[in-house]
Structure formats: C-alpha cells, structure tokens
Design a protein around this motif. Structure first.
Motif, PDB file in Angstrom:
ATOM      1  N   VAL A   1      17.958  98.326 -36.421  1.00 18.90           N
ATOM      2  CA  VAL A   1      17.221  97.512 -37.403  1.00 18.90           C
ATOM      3  C   VAL A   1      17.980  95.912 -37.284  1.00 18.90           C
ATOM      4  N   TYR A   2      17.146  94.841 -37.271  1.00 18.16           N
ATOM      5  CA  TYR A   2      17.646  93.295 -37.122  1.00 18.16           C
ATOM      6  C   TYR A   2      17.380  93.058 -38.557  1.00 18.16           C
ATOM      7  N   GLY A   3      18.406  92.468 -39.039  1.00 18.39           N
ATOM      8  CA  GLY A   3      18.167  91.545 -40.471  1.00 18.39           C
ATOM      9  C   GLY A   3      18.543  92.743 -41.451  1.00 18.39           C
TER      10      GLY A   3
ATOM     11  N   PRO B   1       5.341  96.842 -23.850  1.00 23.38           N
ATOM     12  CA  PRO B   1       4.957  95.765 -24.321  1.00 23.38           C
ATOM     13  C   PRO B   1       6.146  94.783 -24.687  1.00 23.38           C
ATOM     14  N   SER B   2       5.904  93.544 -24.790  1.00 23.67           N
ATOM     15  CA  SER B   2       6.858  92.428 -25.277  1.00 23.67           C
ATOM     16  C   SER B   2       7.150  92.912 -26.764  1.00 23.67           C
ATOM     17  N   GLY B   3       8.476  92.889 -26.904  1.00 25.66           N
ATOM     18  CA  GLY B   3       8.925  93.283 -28.498  1.00 25.66           C
ATOM     19  C   GLY B   3       8.897  94.567 -28.605  1.00 25.66           C
ATOM     20  N   SER B   4       8.756  95.506 -27.619  1.00 26.53           N
ATOM     21  CA  SER B   4       8.915  97.014 -28.237  1.00 26.53           C
ATOM     22  C   SER B   4       9.965  97.479 -27.911  1.00 26.53           C
ATOM     23  N   GLY B   5      11.257  96.677 -27.746  1.00 26.14           N
ATOM     24  CA  GLY B   5      12.643  97.219 -27.930  1.00 26.14           C
ATOM     25  C   GLY B   5      13.041  97.504 -26.562  1.00 26.14           C
ATOM     26  N   LYS B   6      12.862  97.018 -25.424  1.00 25.70           N
ATOM     27  CA  LYS B   6      13.372  97.381 -24.186  1.00 25.70           C
ATOM     28  C   LYS B   6      14.676  96.816 -24.277  1.00 25.70           C
ATOM     29  N   SER B   7      15.079  95.578 -24.403  1.00 25.61           N
ATOM     30  CA  SER B   7      16.195  94.983 -24.375  1.00 25.61           C
ATOM     31  C   SER B   7      17.227  95.399 -25.293  1.00 25.61           C
ATOM     32  N   THR B   8      16.758  95.649 -26.495  1.00 26.70           N
ATOM     33  CA  THR B   8      17.587  96.261 -27.528  1.00 26.70           C
ATOM     34  C   THR B   8      18.122  97.696 -27.044  1.00 26.70           C
ATOM     35  N   LEU B   9      17.224  98.615 -26.458  1.00 27.56           N
ATOM     36  CA  LEU B   9      17.725  99.801 -25.795  1.00 27.56           C
ATOM     37  C   LEU B   9      18.681  99.776 -24.625  1.00 27.56           C
TER      38      LEU B   9
ATOM     39  N   THR C   1      11.611  96.535 -16.932  1.00 32.02           N
ATOM     40  CA  THR C   1      10.746  95.550 -16.047  1.00 32.02           C
ATOM     41  C   THR C   1       9.190  95.464 -16.739  1.00 32.02           C
ATOM     42  N   HIS C   2       8.611  94.332 -16.646  1.00 32.50           N
ATOM     43  CA  HIS C   2       7.287  94.396 -16.837  1.00 32.50           C
ATOM     44  C   HIS C   2       6.273  94.451 -15.734  1.00 32.50           C
ATOM     45  N   ASP C   3       7.111  94.954 -14.662  1.00 31.93           N
ATOM     46  CA  ASP C   3       6.128  94.737 -13.413  1.00 31.93           C
ATOM     47  C   ASP C   3       6.060  96.230 -12.945  1.00 31.93           C
TER      48      ASP C   3
END
Ligand code: ATP
Ligand code: MG
Lengths: 272, 833
Positions: A28-30, A57-65, A215-217
C-alpha cells in the motif's frame, strides 16, 4: 478477482524448485486510509529455470510486484523469499548483499553509469562485492550479449539496444539466481527488441536462468514459458506454454502465441 | 571501489572544481597565516643590540590585549642601581635609558617615522655608526636621523608633548629617533625602565650578567643574549598582538567558509547525483559503500587541494608578511621564516575540513534508495527535514543574539562579535533557505506571470519547481551579501556611535583630532580649548598597570551627566582645589610640578588637597577603592602619591580619572588623543585638525579604528571571495546539470537566444533573491544593534552602511552568477544544435 481475501495460505510449493516466492504480499502506498493498494494479498511463485512474463494494464502493480519480489522495496504485508531466503528479517545492508549475489536487474532505461565504460559497468557489481574482476570474465559476459568489441565505449556512445545488452551482461556477471526485467524492450525498436528477447530466451534455455519480465507487448510475452496477468494488484489470469519448448528461440510453437496473449489481455480489459 | 569512485569522478570535474579551489585557497591561507604567525616572534630592538646585558623593571602580568608599560623604578632606585651596576668589573657605564615623544616638523608638516626621543648616552647601547657632526651639548640641541635630510648646523622644529619648539641640529646618525642631552631627556620623559650595561672590550658577559643579577635581586630582571628580545617596545608587542588577532580571524573565516563551500558543493553534488547513487545501490552497493565512495572523492579532492594549497601558502607567506607590515599589523623589520610544520598542519587541517564538510552529504548519499534510480526527473520532495528546521532556527537565533550582544561589547570585541553573528545567521538562513525560497519567489515573481513572452513564465516555474536548486544557488549570494553588509555595517555603525557618544556626552560640536601626529601636544590643547583627557598609566600596589586619564575640573563638571556617580561626588574632589578658577589649568600644572618637586615623590601630601580620584565601578569593586578612602598610586615617573577617592562612577572613559595637572606633572610625555569643542576653534591648532561632530562620528579616524576597519575589510574581502567562488560553482554545477532541459527547450522551438536569455534572467533573479534575503538578514540585526547603541550612548546613533562596499559585492555576485550560468548553457545549447 479470483482469490478471496480470506483464503488460507496455500501450501508452499517444493522449496528447492522455486527461485522466488511471494506469500500474501500486499503493498500500500501512502497511509492506509487514503493509500493506493498496488499489490493486494498476492501469492505467486516463480520456479527455477523458467521465463515468466508479467502483464497487465498500466497501474495494475507490475512494477511494484517486481520491486517487492526483488527486494528493492518492502511489502506492507506478507513474505517474500529469494532462493529460499526470507527477505523480511534482513536489514538494508543484508538485503543489498543478497541482491548483489542472487539478483540481476534490467530496466527500461537509466541502467548504466554514464561515466563508466561498458566494461567498467559490467564489472561494477563484482567490484562492489570486493572481488577483483578478471578481465576475461567481464569480456566473456560482454561476448555473451554480443558486445565483445564495444568494451571500451561509454553508454553515450552505444545505441539503446546495445546499452540494454550491456545492462543484461552486468546483471548476469555475478551469476544471479534470478533476473528481473521491467519493460526491457519498452524503448527499443522491433528488431532490437527481438535481439534482446532472444538473448533472454536463450539464457533460460542454455543456462537454466530464471527470468521474470514485465512487459506490455504480447510479442515479447510470447517468448516466455508462462504469462501472469495482473489487474488491480491481483493475479487475474495465468497461462503457460504447453509442454517443452525445445531449444529453439522465438515464440513457442505449442501455445503461447502473441495473438492468444493479446486476446486474453483484451478479455481482461473488457471484464474490468 | 575507490578506483570506481575516481573513474566516476573523472566525468564530473566541474562539480569538484569549486570544492578544490575553495579548499586550495583555504589551505593556502592557513599555511600562509601559520607561517607568518610562527615567524612573528619578538626581536632584540636595534637600540639595545650593541649591549650584552640589560636590566629592566619587574614585569607585572597583564590581561589579554593589554600592553601598558611596566612600572618604572623610582628616581632614587635608578640612582642607586646605576651606581652599583657601574661598579661591576668590566662595566664602563650603566646607562639609564629614557624615551619620550618627539617628532620633527618639516615645512609645517610633522614627519612620520620613529617618533621617540632619547638621551644621548643611550646611543652607547646601540651599534650605530659614528655621528656626523657632534653630540648635543645643551638644551635646544638635537642629533637626528640622517634620513630626514637635515644637515648639522640647521635649525629644526621639534614637536614634543609640550608643543613645537625650535632646535639646532648638531649632528646626524644613521639611526631612527631623536637624541637630546641626558638632562633634557630626563625632563621630557617619565621614569626609567631599562638600564643598559656598557662593557669594555673583552669583558666576561656571563660574569657581568651574574653579578648584575645579584645586585638587582627582585628589583628588576637581567636580560642577556636572545632574552633581550623581551625589551621590544610594548607598542610593537601590541601591533604583533593585533596581527595575531587578524591572522586568527582570517584562519577562522577561511576555515568556516571552506567548510561551507565544500559542504555545499558536495551536498549539491549528491542531490544532482541521486539517480547515480540509486543505480549503484541497485547494482549492489551497500549504503556504507556509497558513503565511503563520497568520502573517497572528498579525500581525493581534499588531498590534492590541500597539497596545492600548502605549497601556495609557502610561496605567498613572504609577500603577505610584507603587506602586514605595511598595513601596520606587524612591526617594521618583520620577515617570514619558512618552517615545515605550518604547511604540514595546514595540509592536515585541509583534509580534515574536506572530510568534515562531506559528512552530511555522505549520509544523505547513503540514504538514497535503489528505487530512486528508476524515478523520472528528480522531484524536490521534502526539501526541509526536521533536523534542518531545528538547526536552522537555532543558528538564526544564535546569530541574532550575537548581533544584539555586539551593541554591548567593547570596541575591540565588536569585530569578533559581528563575525560570530554573521557566521551564525548565515548558517541558519542557508539551512532555512528551502523553506523561505518558495514563498519569496512566488511573491516576487508574480509580475512575471503577466508578461507575454515565455521567458517570464519559464523562469518563475523553473525556480519554483526546483526549490533545492534555487536555494542552493541563492544561498551563497545570501551569504556574501549578508556577510558584507553585516560585518562592515556593524563595525562602521559602532565606531560611529562610540565617537558620537563621546561628543554627545559633553555636547560637543567639533572635535580636534591629531593630524600627522600620534596625539595632541599641550600647546595644541591650549590653543583649542575645550574638553580633553590626558591618558597615562598608573600603578597601584599589586595588580597590573592601570589606564588613567587626567581631566580638568571644568571637563569633569561637564561630563558629570555621563559619568553616573554612585558614591561620593565629583564636586567634592575639587573643593580644596582651583575648581572655581576657570583659567586654572596652566596654573595648576605649575603648582603641581612644584609640589611634587618639593614633596620629593613619596610624601604625596599635596595630592589629596588638589583634587581627588574618580574610580570606575569595576575597579572600585576589585580593589576596594571606595569614596573617601585614600589610594597610593605610582606614576609614569616612578614617583608615588597618595590621593583621595572623590567618587565612584558607573560609566567612566578610563578606569581612573585624575586631576590633569597631576598627570602632567608625573608624565611629561603624555599626549592628548582628542579635544571636544563647544563651538568653532579659535585660530590654528598645531598638529591637529578640526572635525564637525558628524564628520568625526563618520570617520572617527584614530589609529585603532583604522586598523579595525582594515581588518574588517580583509575579512569581508576574504569571505566574499570565497562565497563568490561558491556562487560561480553552484551556478556552473546547476547549469551543467540542466543540459537535457535546454535541449528539450531548443527542440520545442526556443531559439538559443531565448534559452540564454532565460538562463541569464534566472540567474539574475536568483542573485536578486539572494541579495534580498541577505539584506533581510543584515538589516534587522543592524537596526537592533543600533537601538542598543543609542540607548548606551544616550543619543540616536546613525546606521552607517558602506554602500560602495555593498554595491561592489552585489555587482560582483551578479556578474559571477550570470557568467557562471551562461557559459555552460552556451556550451550546452551549441552541443544541442
Ligand atoms: N512511489 C509510489 N507512491 C505512490 N503510489 C505509487 C508509487 N509507485 C506506484 N504507485 C501506484 O501503485 C500502483 C501500481 O503502480 P505500478 O508502478 O506497479 O504499476 P505498473 O503496473 O508498473 O504500471 P505501468 O505499466 O504503467 O508501469 C499505481 O496505481 C501507482 O499509481
Ligand atoms: Mg511499471
């Protein structure tokens, strides 16, 4: 949308076979009240010697994962292990040492220290670990990514694809248990992306390297053994290539085609 | 790891150039001042260099910064001592050495130089060459320095404490000073403090020394060989002490400013390199390794800079020594000896400063998290930390306190207090800058929004978005302007206020000050009329020498309002005297001289009836000298008098006030510093010039104030030079770090002229911001000090700000800032094409 929040912890899979595991990880951010839940009670594991693509999708938490799994960020709740080591109790220095030895990273950009040559960049993790890098070892790593002749060049003198390959060489030079890549081809053209993806695929096939790639691709994802689909911080879909992929590069013949992946993505987006 | 650090540093030399230069200069300055300091030891005065053994009066311990002459022997003691010393085998003469004020007047102007007169027999103590002409034989004859160009037989006007008098030059010497007959010297001078033993050829000096020691006992001190350096004149010793203060101040300022510049350079470097540090952390560097890397860089830069600085200091020290002599901070004849320890110590200090300065930057670098490598452009999140708030506020308060304390400090402490105030305020405001900058920018730049061009909008938004950068670049300007205005304003305002205080106390409209002379003679004082003090030194039983001043009863009566009598009364002291006789001054002098001559010194009976002593409260408390008591005081001529304490006062211009006649009777060589006048002066004042009260307050031009002002300018110049360096440095770093932005601007259609225009406007705006903040620091502090001073002197003190100095400083900052921003921007824009 599939895992109920109250579900009991699933039985841990065979420990030795898993390079990275997450149990009920939340991020959880914040502040808790007005915060953004980037990961919502996620349990997932990444077996050794597999190539996993993470999509959503963008903002789905991929980078966070990816950050939580790699020990770059600490989850708000839950447990993460890399190569059997629980990250929770480690302090910042111990975590750094673990990352240095077991984890490699490749990101979309900002990967290299611009003041250092390709060779120095590749040798950096070894120097940081206090071992004197052997020139042969560094050159071999560069040769593996096809950059044997560019050792003395600084990042400014390399193309985007070459830079990305230097970053991969650096990520691999310590022999990590797992390689994380966050949109490694996001800034590259088609041909260059294909080179980089073939390189990653080859690592898994030839050395049994565990790779986790965001990836998005769909074309990029088609290089993987398995695809995880994320939405709102949860794994909403997961599918794997059928059977052994064999030694060849390129999209697997038995299942994971870009079209299939694109279709599953579209289905997911429609259901949201 | 260190090698990696160095490899990474190589690409960013511009980021280290500022730190390097600052440290190099700082170390050069330290090594230079230390060398000068180490060389500043007393030498055997030329006047005594021809004598192997000398005897001087016992030395009493004095407080720091006091250089009063020691108590002379009484005339009887001198006679007895010289007689016995002359009896030592091998000693041909025991010369009682006397000195007094004397100055030649050529073509109506007093000639500067060595302004001391001596008895002719003192020449035997010096290794001077032969006299051209003949020695003085009677009153009105003098032998003087050949360098004056007056040949034997010519007339000359000699100025002494009494006034100008015609003399005949009987001879010349290749030596400074004026030599008259011993009898004349005895009349002009006070007592004897040195007796030189002239020895025959082949005399055993060690034996002479031993026997002299036996004869003298505790009645004096026997000096031979290098120990004779202790005979250095107290005035030289004082000059040397002031020199030490200057050197210490310079070293302190350069240390402070180099820490500041190096710290801000490295801190700014860390801010700019967050992504790089994040990347290192990502690749596996532990926080400790990152900290060590930053330390490694500081160590490398520091070692190189310190070595260069130490060497530079060795080269510059002799030049600097010469300058100090010229400015009056070292006595004539001073030269610099090169020794090993000062440069070595400066090198070590330089390294220490570099490591100290980088401490906070390294901690911040170590806290960078790996994920910061992945963030987009550096956003200024949380520029103020709690610690920064607290320490910023603490330093600001401390600085304000010091500024307030300046008002209550003595004249000599002012420079130091204002220095501390400036340092603390500067530290405080630099720390608080990120909090202060945004609202100030927002208010000041509102008009920019209404302009049509893109520049105004861009400048405003750039400054607001990068709070850290804006405050980093505005901070050195703030420091420079704040420091210059505060320190120069403080010294000028205080000096002016003290001068004003002296004139207001007696309602003076004009002041006679010495012109080309160290003080005013009696002739000048009489010609001027008015109120004056005649300074001298007196000696109570035990304790250090005391400053005292002679004052006429009229002057005392007029100063009554200022003195604040606590015990006794000022009038009581004059009851038995000639207080009612307005023309009593000259008269009293005559009578006093008579009475002391009659009394033969120690009887002192004449003293109490003639006027009492006015004692400052602190002295009365220290010695128990209450009103009504009598005190026994020895004077400049070695005689002792018993005087009644007439009054104890709260606020006195000197610890002891004595009847002017008494002082003159005992100290024939004393000079008056200034005369305060009611109205226009009648006629010419020899050796003096008349200033209106305001002109006087503005340039209270005595030697001490001049030295303080020169000292201030040196310190301000140094600090400003340093901070100018910081301005240029941060500007270069900030602009170099924005090359990408400029490229984007160019690509979005800005002409290179527009980019350069924006950069210039932005650096001018940042300079303006820094100047405004600097003034905002300085003026409240100065105004606070002024109100304190006004209260103290009982008149409205004027706020004196040396605007030319301020203008030069601000203009310099502007030129530096714009130049340092535009040059790298030009390079970046050109590369972008
Ligand atoms: N540092 C942060 N502070 C606050 N919220 C964040 C932070 N990082 C990510 N988030 C939020 O967490 C959620 C997940 O972000 P994340 O970066 O993991 O998404 P993503 O799937 O990688 O998206 P993309 O495909 O656009 O990269 C988003 O809603 C994002 O706004
Ligand atoms: Mg992402």
């Amino acid at each position: 949308m599939t895992t109920p929040v109250s579900a009991p912890l699933p039985p841990p899979p065979r420990p030795a076979a898993e390079a990275v595991q997450l149990w009920s990880v939340s991020k959880v951010y914040g502040s808790a009240a007005g915060g953004v839940t980037a990961l919502d009670d996620m349990t997932v594991s990444f077996p050794e010697g597999t190539f996993t693509a993470v999509m959503g999708p963008s903002g789905s938490g991929k980078s966070t994962l990816l950050h939580c799994a790699a020990g770059l960020d600490r989850p708000t709740a839950g447990k993460v292990t890399i190569d059997g080591t629980d990250l929770g109790p480690l302090d910042e220095t111990a975590l750094t040492l673990l990352r240095r030895e077991r984890v490699g990273f490749v990101f979309q950009s900002f990967n290299l220290v611009s003041a250092l040559t390709a060779e120095q960049n590749v040798a950096l993790p070894l120097r940081l670990a206090g071992t004197r890098p052997r020139a042969a070892q560094v050159r071999a790593a560069l040769a593996e990514v096809g950059l044997a002749g560019r050792a003395g060049h600084r990042p400014g003198e390399l193309s985007g694809g070459e830079r990305q390959r230097v970053a991969i060489a650096r990520a691999l030079v310590t022999g990590p248990a797992v390689l994380f890549a966050d949109e490694p081809t996001g800034a590259l053209d088609l041909a260059t992306s294909r080179d980089v993806l073939r390189l990653l695929r080859g690592l898994t096939d030839d050395r049994g390297q565990t790779v986790i790639m965001v990836t998005h691709d769909p074309v990029a994802a088609a290089h993987a053994d398995r695809v995880l689909l994320l939405a709102d911080g949860r794994v909403v879909d997961e599918f794997a290539a059928g059977g052994d992929r064999g030694g060849g590069a390129g999209p697997a013949p038995t299942g994971l085609s870009p079209e299939l992946i694109a279709a599953r993505m579209a289905a997911l987006e429609a259901s949201c | 790891m260190l090698r990696t650090g160095l490899a990474m540093a190589r690409g960013r030399w511009s980021g280290f150039a500022g730190a390097f230069t600052a440290l190099c200069l700082g170390v050069a300055l330290m090594s230079m001042t230390a060398l000068v300091h180490a060389s500043a030891s007393p030498r055997v005065p030329d006047r005594y260099a021809g004598t192997g053994v000398l005897v001087r009066t016992p030395v009493a311990e004095q407080g720091e910064g006091f250089f009063l002459e020691d108590r002379p022997w009484s005339p009887e003691a001198v006679t007895a001592l010289t007689a016995r010393l002359r009896g030592i085998p091998g000693v041909t003469a025991a010369v009682a050495d006397r000195s007094f004020y004397a100055q030649a007047v050529v073509a109506g102007r007093p000639v500067p130089g060595d302004l001391r007169g001596h008895g002719w027999s003192s020449v035997a103590l010096a290794p001077y060459g032969p006299v051209e002409g003949r020695p003085p034989a009677r009153d009105g004859e003098v032998v003087l320095d050949r360098a004056l160009g007056i040949s034997p037989g010519s007339p000359v006007t000699l100025l002494t404490a009494a006034g100008p008098e015609p003399y005949t030059v009987t001879g010349t010497l290749a030596a400074p000073g004026f030599h008259v007959t011993d009898a004349a010297a005895a009349r002009f001078s006070g007592g004897v403090r040195v007796i030189g033993l002239v020895t025959g050829a082949g005399a055993d000096l060690a034996r002479v020394e031993g026997m002299a020691r036996e004869i003298v006992g505790d009645g004096g001190e026997v000096l031979a060989g290098d120990a004779r350096a202790a005979l250095e004149p107290r005035a030289d010793e004082r000059v040397r002490w002031i020199g030490t203060q200057v050197l210490t101040g310079m070293a302190a300022v350069s240390g402070f400013v180099s820490v500041f510049v190096v710290a801000s350079t490295f801190a700014f470097g860390v801010v700019q390199r967050r992504r790089e540090f994040g990347l290192l952390r990502l690749v596996g560097a532990t926080p400790r390794q990152v900290r060590r890397m930053v330390y490694g860089e500081a160590l490398a830069v520091g070692a190189a800079a310190a070595a260069a600085g130490a060497a530079l200091g060795i080269v510059l020290a002799p030049v600097f020594g010469g300058l100090l002599v010229e400015a009056g901070f070292e006595p004539p004849g001073f030269s610099v000896r090169i020794e090993a320890w000062p440069p070595v110590a400066a090198f070590g200090t330089g390294l220490g400063v570099a490591l100290l300065a980088v401490w906070s930057a390294s901690r911040r670098a170590g806290r960078v998290r790996p994920l910061e490598a992945l963030r987009e452009a550096e956003a200024d999140r949380r520029p103020m930390t709690r610690a920064r708030w607290i320490s910023g506020a603490a330093f600001t308060l401390l600085g304000t306190g010091c500024a307030a304390a300046t008002a209550g400090a003595g004249a000599d402490a002012i420079v130091n207090y204002s220095l501390y105030a400036a340092m603390a305020l500067i530290l405080g405001l630099t720390l608080l800058a990120p909090a202060i900058v945004p609202p100030v920018v927002r208010v000041l730049s509102r008009p920019l929004l209404r302009t049509r061009g893109a520049t105004g909008m861009l400048v405003r938004e750039e400054m607001l978005a990068a709070v850290r950068r804006t405050s980093s670049t505005a901070a050195p300007v703030l420091v420079t302007v704040g420091f210059a205005v505060l320190v120069t304003g403080m010294t000028q305002t205080t000096a002016g206020a003290f001068a004003l205080g002296r004139t207001t106390a007696v309602g003076a409209e004009a002041v006679v000050v010495p012109d080309g002379t160290p003080g005013l003679s009696d002739a000048a004082v009489t010609a001027a009329g008015g109120v004056s003090l005649l300074p001298t030194t007196v000696y109570g039983e035990g304790g250090p020498p005391l400053e005292a001043a002679g004052i006429t009863p009229e002057a005392l009566a007029r100063s009554a309002g200022r003195l604040k009598v606590l015990e006794g009364s000022l009038a009581a002291g004059r009851d038995g005297g000639n207080g009612r006789d307005p023309a009593g001054n000259a008269d009293r002098t005559g009578r006093d001289r008579e009475s002391t001559a009659r009394g033969g010194g120690d009887s002192g009976a004449g003293g109490s009836g003639d006027g009492g002593v006015v004692v400052a409260r602190w002295l009365a408390d220290e010695r128990g000298w209450r009103a009504g008591r009598t005190v026994s005081l020895a004077f400049e001529d070695g005689r002792t008098e018993t005087l009644a304490v007439a009054a104890v006062v709260a606020d006195s211009p000197a610890p002891l006030l004595l009847p002017r006649g008494t002082v003159r009777a005992h100290d024939p060589s004393a000079l008056t510093r200034e005369v305060l006048l009611d109205g226009p002066v009648r006629g010419e004042v020899p050796g003096g010039r008349v200033l209106g009260a305001e002109a006087y307050a503005r340039n209270a031009g005595d030697e001490e104030d001049r030295l303080v002002w020169v000292f201030t300018l040196i310190l301000v110049g140094m600090a400003v030079g340093y901070t100018g360096l910081a301005v240029a440095n941060t500007m270069v770093m900030a602009t170099a770090g924005r090359a990408a932005d400029f490229r984007v601007l160019r690509l979005s259609g800005a002409t290179s002229r527009q980019v350069i225009g924006m950069v210039s406007a932005e650096s001018a705006a940042v300079t303006g911001l820094g100047t405004a903040l600097g003034m905002a620091v300085a003026f409240p502090a100065l105004l606070g000090m002024r109100s304190g001073l006004s209260e103290q002197i009982g008149a409205a003190a004027a706020l004196v700000v040396p605007w030319p100095v301020v203008l030069v400083v601000v203009g310099g900052c502007l030129a530096l800032a714009v130049g340092a921003a535009v040059l790298p921007a030009l390079a970046a824009v050109r590369r972008a094409r």
